[in-house]
Write an enzyme that holds these catalytic residues in place. Sequence first.
Site, short mmCIF file in Angstrom:
data_model
loop_
_atom_site.label_atom_id
_atom_site.label_comp_id
_atom_site.label_asym_id
_atom_site.label_seq_id
_atom_site.Cartn_x
_atom_site.Cartn_y
_atom_site.Cartn_z
N GLU A 41 0.76 -1.27 -0.05
CA GLU A 41 -0.10 -0.09 -0.10
C GLU A 41 0.92 1.23 -0.04
OE1 GLU A 41 -2.64 0.48 3.13
OE2 GLU A 41 -3.81 2.02 2.30
N GLY A 96 2.91 2.70 10.81
CA GLY A 96 2.81 1.79 12.15
C GLY A 96 2.70 0.37 11.76
N ALA A 97 1.55 -0.02 10.71
CA ALA A 97 1.38 -1.39 10.43
C ALA A 97 0.60 -1.59 9.22
CB ALA A 97 0.66 -2.09 11.48
N MET A 98 0.53 -2.74 8.50
CA MET A 98 -0.36 -2.80 7.35
C MET A 98 -1.20 -4.00 7.48
SD MET A 98 -0.85 -1.78 4.33
CE MET A 98 -1.88 -2.37 3.30
N GLU A 99 -2.44 -3.79 6.84
CA GLU A 99 -3.61 -4.70 7.21
C GLU A 99 -3.43 -5.89 6.00
OE1 GLU A 99 -3.98 -1.61 6.28
OE2 GLU A 99 -5.50 -1.29 4.83
N ASN A 100 -2.31 -6.24 5.21
CA ASN A 100 -2.47 -7.35 4.29
C ASN A 100 -3.42 -8.59 4.96
OD1 ASN A 100 -0.05 -5.84 3.13
ND2 ASN A 100 0.87 -6.77 4.92
N GLU A 123 -5.53 -2.78 12.62
CA GLU A 123 -5.19 -3.65 11.43
C GLU A 123 -6.31 -4.96 11.47
OE1 GLU A 123 -3.26 -2.00 9.48
OE2 GLU A 123 -2.33 -0.85 11.26
N HIS A 177 -9.46 -3.72 9.97
CA HIS A 177 -9.48 -3.68 8.29
C HIS A 177 -9.65 -4.84 7.59
CE1 HIS A 177 -7.91 0.27 7.46
NE2 HIS A 177 -6.72 -0.05 7.95
N GLU A 223 -9.88 4.13 6.24
CA GLU A 223 -9.09 4.47 7.21
C GLU A 223 -9.74 5.46 8.34
OE1 GLU A 223 -6.45 3.24 7.91
OE2 GLU A 223 -5.80 2.52 5.92
N1 TRP Z 1 -3.09 0.81 5.64
C1 TRP Z 1 -2.07 1.19 6.88
C2 TRP Z 1 -2.95 1.33 7.88
O1 TRP Z 1 -3.12 2.60 8.29
C3 TRP Z 1 -0.97 2.34 6.42
C4 TRP Z 1 0.29 1.87 5.92
C5 TRP Z 1 1.20 1.26 6.30
C6 TRP Z 1 0.91 2.51 4.81
N2 TRP Z 1 2.35 1.31 5.83
C7 TRP Z 1 1.99 2.02 4.84
C8 TRP Z 1 0.50 3.70 3.89
C9 TRP Z 1 2.97 2.40 3.68
C10 TRP Z 1 1.27 4.08 2.90
C11 TRP Z 1 2.73 3.70 2.93
O2 TRP Z 1 -3.21 0.63 8.83
ZN ZN Z 2 -5.34 1.80 8.68
#
Ligand code: TRP
Ligand code: ZN
Length: 903
Positions: free
Chosen positions: A126, A266-270, A303, A306, A325
Amino acid sequence: MQREGPATAIHRADYAPPAYWIDTVDLAFDLDPAKTRVLNRMRLRRNTDVAAQPLRLDGEELNLARVLVNGQGTSFRIDGEQLVLENLPEGPDAFDLEIFTTCCPAKNTKLMGLFVSQDTFFTQCEAEGFRRITYFLDRPDVMASYTVTLRADRAQYPVLLSNGNLVEEGSLADGRHFARWVDPFKKPCYLFALVAGKLVAREQRIRARSGKEHLLQVFVRRGDLDKTEHAMNSLVHSIAWDEARFGLPLDLERFMIVATSDFNMGAMENKGLNIFNTKYVLASPATATDVDFANIESVVGHEYFHNWTGDRVTCRDWFQLSLKEGLTVFRDQEFSQDLCADPSARAVKRIEDVRVLRTAQFPEDAGPMAHPVRPDSYIEISNFYTVTIYEKGAEVVRMMQTLVGRDGFAKGMTLYFERHDGQAVTCDDFAQAIADANPQSELARLLPQFKRWYSQAGTPRVKAEGRYDADARTYTLTLSQSCPPTPGQPDKQPVVIPVQLGLLAHDGRALPLQLAHWTQPEAGSRLFVLTEASETFQFVNVDAAPVPSLLRGFSAPVILDIDYADAELLALLAHDSDPFNRWEAGQRLSLRRAINSIAGSQGETPATGTFDAEILDAAYIEAMRSVLRHPALDAAFKELVLTLPSEGYIAEQLDVVDPQRVHAVREAMRAQLATALQADWAWAWEQHQDNGAYTPDPLSSGRRALAGLALSQLCLAARASGDTVWPGKAYQRFKDAGNMTDRANALQALVGSGHALAQPALERFHALFKDEALVLDKWFSLQAGAPDRGGDILPTVKKLMAHPDFSLKNPNRARSVIFSFCSANPGAFHRADGAGYAFWAEQVKALDALNPQVAARLARALDRWSKLAEPYRQQARDAIARVAAASTLSKDTREVVDRALAG
Ligand code: TRP
Ligand code: ZN
């Protein structure tokens, strides 16, 4: 090499559906840090709803080796960063497209796409990182089914993870092995993830309401396993909460969280494979503070939530980012509140969330980067992961809940998923579903006007004027709204503003509410909805001059202009039944004194920049004393009331800002409060010691927070009096603390008061935690963020950057030093000699060459330059212009500095 992207803006109005759909993707990776091979086999078909056109696939920093269509070689061309295929099979039938590329994860310092962190492979896709892995239609409305095969050396990369379910694994020749994963859900490519490396997992099996079993895993490096319990508990709580509150279950057999120490955000919701910054996973009482524990809970929740709001229903295009978001922040805020057993703890959480909104989002909305919750254009989407999209977006969702009620909102969510599960949709679709599920609601009646919250930037102001007529026993309240111009939006229209309101008598009694046309008075608090530019409400049978308590619970993200007399604020602070407004009254009392003193001519000793006038009057000090000594209020709330508004928040209230004067005045207020309440602080410190086992619950963390504030105030008072007892106690506590919260607070008290014991304490702290990266971040950040005394912080920062533990490449470390100084320490950063700005410009440029996203965030530290007094203003502008003049600049940083200069 830094490639310069074309600085062309993308417009929301230009949205067009894709020319092709990708139904399935079969990816095979041969993982190698220097050269990873990616075989991408897709099944595509024309989107017959749109005119026939060539297929344009996005790709970035890829080496292209082969392109086959239905197994045959084909002609193609490269146009900028796109692979263009013009001779594709005609007609609606699906066809195979095979693309073979290589990339170099080891050299990926942007941390977008496939990268290596501590010998482990991670991805971040993302918003537009997938195109750094393979050529693709890198846009969220193209949703496909993924099969992923990972191949790598077994000894170096024993764990191979991707989204969904593990369907096959086994050995290969030459000590290599493989794993194949199938994701049962269609997804946009920004939710793709892979991880490969030496990791271990904490595992837990849970049974859902349906009786289904799920496997939960938190993957970390071997030595970190003992710091994963809290993250796992947070995940278990999140899953239970989403089922209980919204009826949304976990839809996967396996749900994985993986931590990396190199991460932009912070983190990513894959889907099924969340990737986290270690900062939001790892915690033990010895290494993490109460704030860290609370952040982990809310980010793990965020996350996980999400999984439905973002993954099952995603965004049609990136202009709709707040669809997922804003909604998901709202959900994580509600989650953390619902986990609080006690109503006061809920209010504390609300105050903390509003404080973030007001100290970060309001300035954004008033500055050159101001944009609507649903923006109309962008140059680099990464720049729009903002507090406006996240926090203001959450407030917009919260207002919808306020207008339809909690149950009505849950019904709206159910309808949203009935309508849109598996789709990529817009903010309009969401608002429509909430309104349609509640046809009788104010939201349904006002929907088109309500949606101006999505389209208009800027923070609305509500002006409140009340008049009491003692003879007629009426109280007339006029509420008027306005919104200042923002870039590209000179004129604004009235928005829908839910105003939760109560009236108090001066003695604190709640007055009954009765509008002129009502037959009956109502007790307590009521919601009024302001829709016009100006509206007047007349209350009857009001038997005493009222003090209005407006926007209770912060019922709308607006600035309230109201001329309270001090006596009225003191009454609200002492008696309001709404804890938010009680806190707010205290903030207004503090703010008023700060602003008067900044505007006045008194007190400053120009040579030292210190401030020696008395700013705080007896009535204020007594009010603060009674909050501190209050028998019924809890400690967390007291700590919030007794914390002065930040320098940044004070600065926002001024037209022209002299940051040094703001700093000097706030420091003087802090010092005066420390001395005037010395005995009370000592009492508070003694009363809020906990010697039992550490738990991060709101009640005990509130006690630690108040004790920590007390200790820092006592050390500050000691600085004035020359007393050595309290610094000695702080040093003792620093040494014998049973948890990181108490230890860090004690260290902070010493550093913040500038006591000589700070130095040995810092040395000891470093020696104790030299192998704990997240704790070292605190060590760096504490020093870079310390109160400036005679310009001493910038040289400290430069020394910290030469420390062997410093690295510009690690975002957490860079943030702990550079951002703590430039973005979080205004009194140190804004130097009359301009050296802070010169440092900033150098660091923006240095970071930009490595990691544009991190650089562009740092670039925003000077967003509010045009408000500064001279000489700061000119120097800041020069520094921005110097960055803008750099010959190579990412489009991330370019967009930020260009907007700063234009606005
Ligand atoms: N979707 C992520 C969140 O808010 C945000 C995020 C994580 C992101 N890593 C990123 C956005 C890198 C842009 C680039 O939970
Ligand atoms: Zn988010």
